[in-house]
Motif scaffolding. Structure first.
Motif, short mmCIF file in Angstrom:
data_model
loop_
_atom_site.label_atom_id
_atom_site.label_comp_id
_atom_site.label_asym_id
_atom_site.label_seq_id
_atom_site.Cartn_x
_atom_site.Cartn_y
_atom_site.Cartn_z
N UNK A 9 1.24 10.34 10.58
CA UNK A 9 0.97 9.08 10.53
C UNK A 9 0.11 8.50 9.34
N UNK A 10 0.15 7.09 8.74
CA UNK A 10 -0.35 6.80 7.90
C UNK A 10 -1.92 6.85 7.49
N UNK A 11 -2.40 8.09 7.67
CA UNK A 11 -4.20 8.28 7.70
C UNK A 11 -4.53 7.71 6.35
N UNK A 12 -5.65 6.99 6.35
CA UNK A 12 -6.18 6.23 5.28
C UNK A 12 -6.54 7.51 4.16
N UNK A 13 -7.37 8.63 4.39
CA UNK A 13 -7.55 9.75 3.31
C UNK A 13 -7.62 11.01 4.02
N UNK A 73 -1.20 7.81 -4.06
CA UNK A 73 0.19 7.38 -3.05
C UNK A 73 1.33 7.64 -3.91
N UNK A 74 2.25 8.37 -3.14
CA UNK A 74 3.75 8.82 -3.75
C UNK A 74 4.43 8.46 -2.55
N UNK A 212 0.09 -13.56 -3.88
CA UNK A 212 0.79 -13.32 -2.87
C UNK A 212 2.08 -12.55 -3.18
N UNK A 213 2.59 -13.02 -4.35
CA UNK A 213 3.60 -11.97 -4.89
C UNK A 213 3.21 -10.61 -5.23
N UNK A 214 1.90 -10.65 -5.82
CA UNK A 214 1.49 -9.26 -6.23
C UNK A 214 1.09 -8.20 -4.80
N UNK A 215 0.68 -8.95 -3.82
CA UNK A 215 0.41 -8.30 -2.76
C UNK A 215 1.65 -7.64 -2.07
N UNK A 216 2.50 -8.54 -2.06
CA UNK A 216 3.91 -8.20 -1.63
C UNK A 216 4.52 -7.20 -2.35
N UNK A 217 4.58 -7.27 -3.72
CA UNK A 217 5.16 -6.38 -4.45
C UNK A 217 4.43 -4.99 -4.11
N UNK A 224 1.11 -0.17 0.60
CA UNK A 224 -0.20 -0.68 0.77
C UNK A 224 -0.62 -1.89 0.00
N UNK A 225 -1.60 -2.59 0.59
CA UNK A 225 -2.01 -3.65 -0.18
C UNK A 225 -2.73 -3.28 -1.65
N UNK A 226 -2.90 -4.42 -2.40
CA UNK A 226 -3.57 -4.13 -3.75
C UNK A 226 -4.97 -3.77 -3.39
N UNK A 227 -5.70 -4.28 -2.72
CA UNK A 227 -7.13 -3.94 -2.37
C UNK A 227 -7.38 -2.50 -1.73
N UNK A 228 -6.18 -1.90 -1.12
CA UNK A 228 -6.48 -0.77 -0.31
C UNK A 228 -5.93 0.38 -1.40
N UNK A 229 -5.00 0.02 -2.46
CA UNK A 229 -4.76 0.90 -3.47
C UNK A 229 -6.07 0.82 -4.56
N UNK A 230 -6.65 -0.25 -4.68
CA UNK A 230 -7.67 0.00 -5.68
C UNK A 230 -8.77 0.88 -4.89
N UNK A 231 -9.29 0.93 -3.69
CA UNK A 231 -10.05 1.76 -3.06
C UNK A 231 -9.80 2.98 -3.13
#
Length: 294
Positions: A9-13, A73-74, A212-217, A224-231
């Motif tokens: 499952x998609x565990x955060x970390x 993330x990979x 919205x395009x950035x997040x969708x991409x 994952x969202x941009x914010x989640x990737x940044x974290x």
């Protein structure tokens, strides 16, 4: 067959210190990116496979070891049919304990995808033996396999140091190329500016992409969202600093873009299950001048 880490499952970390593991399976594409807190070693026995790793495409050639920090993330995005793959999952703490070149270790923890510059014909037989012995479950054989893996990693790092680095630009994967290019642009910005104040709006403006395009991409390419990737990127940088320096936790928190020690502490404990101080003690930096909330 040992249960694969690829389809959890998609565990955060994942919590640092997860078990050493060897598995083999037929490689397949992944619907979304995933991550876990091991250093992962792959050997593709035959066929071809492409990863989307840290927002970039990386090709895995049959017979060549690759190594990367799987907390980044990979996602496998292009795999030939019937491509047997052996995966070794080396716990982060074990990797940090290896006596290897510090520069290479830092490169790996900051997102370098390491490909063996001197592939050895013996790797196929050796890794098959490790996988077989791991599946048989005899403790003495498993310990021996784990020791041999650590030595192989040290050789891989040494070979990398002694071989001039050639920039690798992999082939385009069979997904929306515009989306991949946008994701690459955004991940490069995050890598360059993660220490400062960042938001989806600011990143989108800098890259010339609508928010919205950035997040969708990001969701399309990395899952994952941009914010989640940044974290996660900031946490990855912080873990590297905790493991590799004596810098105070407060300084690390600010340098990695968390804004405050309390936010860093809360996120770190939530994602890893331990405080920064406890993590640092586990990887041998217990004497560092830390400030913690224990």
């Amino acid at each position: 067959m040992t249960k694969s880490l690829r389809f959890r499952g998609e565990k955060a970390f994942s919590v640092p210190g997860e078990e050493f593991l060897i598995e083999r399976h037929i490689a397949d594409t992944m619907a979304i990116a995933h991550w876990h807190n091991h250093v992962e070693i792959n050997l593709l026995m035959k066929g071809r496979m492409n990863y989307l790793f840290n927002g970039r495409q990386e090709e895995v050639e049959a017979g060549k070891l690759v190594l990367f920090w799987a907390a980044i993330p990979h996602r496998t995005i292009d795999v030939s049919k019937n491509a047997p793959l052996i995966c070794i999952y080396l716990p982060l703490v074990d990797f940090l304990g290896l006596s290897i070149d510090r520069r290479i270790r830092q490169d790996i923890m900051q997102g370098r995808f390491l490909t063996d510059p001197r592939p050895a014909w013996a790797d196929t037989a050796q890794m098959s033996r490790w996988a077989q012995e791991w599946e048989e479950g005899k403790p003495t054989r498993r310990r021996l396999a784990a020791d041999e893996v650590r030595l192989r990693v040290k050789r891989l790092v040494l070979d990398t140091l002694e071989t001039p680095h050639i920039e690798h630009r992999p082939t385009v994967a069979p997904i929306n190329s515009a989306a991949v290019q946008r994701a690459e642009a955004l991940t490069e910005l995050i890598g360059a500016r993660h220490a400062g104040s960042l938001s989806l709006t600011k990143l989108a403006k800098l890259s010339g992409i609508h928010p919205s395009t950035a997040n969708r991409t990001f969701r399309e390419v990395l899952g994952v969202s941009v914010n989640e990737y940044l974290i996660r990127y900031r946490l990855a940088q912080a873990i590297q600093r905790l493991a590799d320096t004596n810098d105070p936790v407060l300084q690390i928190a600010y340098d990695c873009g968390f804004g405050s020690s309390s936010r860093f502490y809360d996120l770190f404990k939530h994602r890893t299950g331990m405080t920064p101080k406890v993590f640092r003690a586990r990887v041998g930096r217990a004497g560092a001048p830390d400030v913690d909330h224990d």
